[in-house]
Scaffold this motif. Sequence first.
Motif, PDB file in Angstrom:
ATOM      1  N   ALA A  72       1.049  -1.331   0.056  1.00  0.00           N
ATOM      2  CA  ALA A  72       0.147  -0.113   0.038  1.00  0.00           C
ATOM      3  C   ALA A  72       0.965   0.804   0.334  1.00  0.00           C
ATOM      4  N   ARG A  73       1.712   1.273   0.934  1.00  0.00           N
ATOM      5  CA  ARG A  73       2.669   2.497   1.017  1.00  0.00           C
ATOM      6  C   ARG A  73       3.664   2.465  -0.451  1.00  0.00           C
ATOM      7  N   HIS A  74       3.657   1.798  -1.211  1.00  0.00           N
ATOM      8  CA  HIS A  74       4.599   1.036  -2.418  1.00  0.00           C
ATOM      9  C   HIS A  74       4.158   2.017  -3.458  1.00  0.00           C
ATOM     10  N   LEU A  75       2.153   1.868  -3.573  1.00  0.00           N
ATOM     11  CA  LEU A  75       1.054   1.908  -4.427  1.00  0.00           C
ATOM     12  C   LEU A  75       0.549   3.399  -4.127  1.00  0.00           C
ATOM     13  N   ARG A  76       0.816   4.238  -3.108  1.00  0.00           N
ATOM     14  CA  ARG A  76       0.387   5.468  -2.761  1.00  0.00           C
ATOM     15  C   ARG A  76       1.346   6.304  -3.014  1.00  0.00           C
ATOM     16  N   GLU A  77       2.645   5.718  -3.175  1.00  0.00           N
ATOM     17  CA  GLU A  77       3.853   6.698  -3.548  1.00  0.00           C
ATOM     18  C   GLU A  77       4.145   6.816  -4.903  1.00  0.00           C
ATOM     19  N   ARG A  78       3.703   5.937  -5.746  1.00  0.00           N
ATOM     20  CA  ARG A  78       3.997   5.834  -6.861  1.00  0.00           C
ATOM     21  C   ARG A  78       2.467   6.057  -7.715  1.00  0.00           C
ATOM     22  N   TYR A  79       1.482   6.023  -7.485  1.00  0.00           N
ATOM     23  CA  TYR A  79      -0.234   5.999  -7.905  1.00  0.00           C
ATOM     24  C   TYR A  79      -1.033   6.508  -7.433  1.00  0.00           C
ATOM     25  N   PRO A  80      -0.376   7.879  -7.298  1.00  0.00           N
ATOM     26  CA  PRO A  80      -1.195   9.065  -6.288  1.00  0.00           C
ATOM     27  C   PRO A  80      -2.622   8.958  -6.251  1.00  0.00           C
ATOM     28  N   LYS A  81      -3.442   8.341  -7.193  1.00  0.00           N
ATOM     29  CA  LYS A  81      -4.881   8.858  -7.559  1.00  0.00           C
ATOM     30  C   LYS A  81      -5.492   7.341  -7.451  1.00  0.00           C
ATOM     31  N   VAL A  82      -4.685   6.758  -7.225  1.00  0.00           N
ATOM     32  CA  VAL A  82      -4.983   4.956  -6.969  1.00  0.00           C
ATOM     33  C   VAL A  82      -5.803   5.243  -5.746  1.00  0.00           C
ATOM     34  N   ALA A  83      -7.177   4.484  -5.217  1.00  0.00           N
ATOM     35  CA  ALA A  83      -7.777   4.406  -4.179  1.00  0.00           C
ATOM     36  C   ALA A  83      -7.430   3.076  -3.393  1.00  0.00           C
ATOM     37  N   ILE A  84      -6.217   2.926  -1.992  1.00  0.00           N
ATOM     38  CA  ILE A  84      -6.407   1.509  -1.657  1.00  0.00           C
ATOM     39  C   ILE A  84      -8.066   1.093  -0.865  1.00  0.00           C
ATOM     40  N   ILE A  85      -7.748   0.199  -0.609  1.00  0.00           N
ATOM     41  CA  ILE A  85      -8.287  -0.236   0.604  1.00  0.00           C
ATOM     42  C   ILE A  85      -8.295  -2.220   0.669  1.00  0.00           C
ATOM     43  N   MET A  86      -7.899  -1.690   2.406  1.00  0.00           N
ATOM     44  CA  MET A  86      -7.103  -2.701   2.955  1.00  0.00           C
ATOM     45  C   MET A  86      -7.754  -3.498   3.287  1.00  0.00           C
ATOM     46  N   LEU A  87      -7.600  -4.850   3.111  1.00  0.00           N
ATOM     47  CA  LEU A  87      -8.677  -5.654   4.001  1.00  0.00           C
ATOM     48  C   LEU A  87      -7.850  -7.164   4.624  1.00  0.00           C
ATOM     49  N   THR A  88      -8.309  -7.541   5.568  1.00  0.00           N
ATOM     50  CA  THR A  88      -7.734  -8.101   6.399  1.00  0.00           C
ATOM     51  C   THR A  88      -8.084  -9.179   7.677  1.00  0.00           C
ATOM     52  N   SER A  89      -7.759 -10.266   8.160  1.00  0.00           N
ATOM     53  CA  SER A  89      -8.696 -11.042   8.900  1.00  0.00           C
ATOM     54  C   SER A  89      -8.716 -10.872   9.773  1.00  0.00           C
ATOM     55  N   ALA A  90      -7.594  -9.880  10.546  1.00  0.00           N
ATOM     56  CA  ALA A  90      -7.557  -9.236  12.042  1.00  0.00           C
ATOM     57  C   ALA A  90      -7.779  -8.806  12.179  1.00  0.00           C
ATOM     58  N   ALA A  91      -9.238  -7.773  12.668  1.00  0.00           N
ATOM     59  CA  ALA A  91      -9.442  -7.214  13.621  1.00  0.00           C
ATOM     60  C   ALA A  91      -9.203  -5.855  14.228  1.00  0.00           C
ATOM     61  N   THR A  92      -7.564  -5.840  14.021  1.00  0.00           N
ATOM     62  CA  THR A  92      -6.841  -5.700  15.163  1.00  0.00           C
ATOM     63  C   THR A  92      -7.006  -3.895  14.980  1.00  0.00           C
ATOM     64  N   VAL A  93      -7.220  -3.032  16.016  1.00  0.00           N
ATOM     65  CA  VAL A  93      -6.940  -1.103  15.552  1.00  0.00           C
ATOM     66  C   VAL A  93      -5.630  -1.024  15.504  1.00  0.00           C
ATOM     67  N   ALA A 104      -3.693   4.525   3.026  1.00  0.00           N
ATOM     68  CA  ALA A 104      -4.948   3.768   2.448  1.00  0.00           C
ATOM     69  C   ALA A 104      -6.447   4.367   2.881  1.00  0.00           C
ATOM     70  N   ASP A 105      -7.586   3.958   1.769  1.00  0.00           N
ATOM     71  CA  ASP A 105      -8.316   5.160   1.926  1.00  0.00           C
ATOM     72  C   ASP A 105      -9.608   4.376   3.018  1.00  0.00           C
ATOM     73  N   ASP A 106      -9.527   3.231   3.331  1.00  0.00           N
ATOM     74  CA  ASP A 106     -10.695   2.610   3.553  1.00  0.00           C
ATOM     75  C   ASP A 106     -10.220   1.441   3.978  1.00  0.00           C
ATOM     76  N   TYR A 107     -11.008   0.951   4.943  1.00  0.00           N
ATOM     77  CA  TYR A 107     -10.399  -0.520   5.614  1.00  0.00           C
ATOM     78  C   TYR A 107     -11.236  -1.678   5.929  1.00  0.00           C
ATOM     79  N   LEU A 108     -11.393  -2.256   5.685  1.00  0.00           N
ATOM     80  CA  LEU A 108     -12.585  -3.772   5.566  1.00  0.00           C
ATOM     81  C   LEU A 108     -12.177  -5.170   6.150  1.00  0.00           C
ATOM     82  N   PRO A 109     -12.743  -5.804   7.781  1.00  0.00           N
ATOM     83  CA  PRO A 109     -11.913  -6.680   8.255  1.00  0.00           C
ATOM     84  C   PRO A 109     -12.657  -7.224   7.702  1.00  0.00           C
ATOM     85  N   LYS A 110     -12.076  -9.223   7.272  1.00  0.00           N
ATOM     86  CA  LYS A 110     -12.661  -9.910   6.914  1.00  0.00           C
ATOM     87  C   LYS A 110     -13.090 -11.180   8.124  1.00  0.00           C
ATOM     88  N   PRO A 111     -14.399 -11.643   7.535  1.00  0.00           N
ATOM     89  CA  PRO A 111     -14.641 -12.151   7.200  1.00  0.00           C
ATOM     90  C   PRO A 111     -16.021 -11.225   6.861  1.00  0.00           C
TER      91      PRO A 111
END
Length: 243
Positions: A72-93, A104-111
């Motif tokens: 995500a850090r790489h994408l934000r630095e190289r492609y600043p106009k690309v939106a990013i949503i993070m997905l994770t199985s661990a809904a930790t703060v 990242a623009d948003d965050y969504l825990p799995k499932p």
Amino acid sequence: MQTQPADPKATILVVDDEADVRDVLEEYLASHGYAAIGAENAGAAREQAARRAFDLALVDIHMPGEDGLSLARHLRERYPKVAIIMLTSAATVIDRVVGLEVGADDYLPKPFDPRELVARVKSVLRRTAAEHRAEIGAERVRIGRCVLDMPAHRLIDERGQEVAMSPLEFDLLQALARHPNRPLSRQRILSLGRAREWDPFDRSVDLRVMRLRKKIEPDPEHPRFIRTVRNEGYVFVPEGQPS
């Protein structure tokens, strides 16, 4: 591989090391009119991003090898106009905080319910599109990490702070911004600015381009927005271009 819509609403990169998750997401997104491309790890995602343009990336945080936060850090630095949503199985703060900190623009825990995912995708794309429309106008031009306000002679960074810029640097940046995707020779740049203050026999233009890249480029060592055109000069590429 799902058949992509002829005129997709947006192109989405799905990055997840679980093949079944990628398949489900690609199929569901395609059924809602999006073009979805899968990548099994960060390396594959980097290759995809270098080859084609994406509007949004769904990135799983926990992957073998390079994790989603680094990607995500790489994408934000190289492609600043690309939106990013993070997905994770661990809904930790901590995952959420770090994900947002890397851009990242948003965050969504799995499932998660695919319907919620699509709703998040629509919301993020709508918000980022509105931001770009608000920042780009006839006299206000987005250049890399900054917006050039030509009437006000100001350069504003992504935090809304003014970036220090000399009058000659402003002239150079304005000349490039007014002629997007058109290579300008050093002499042409001189003629469009305060010509009597420039010295055409030294490297004034090159020096100021180097300084401006440090201010506007996500990665000044690999410029994407102010490009060098061999034997011609410099060109402003509004959409950026991978090095």
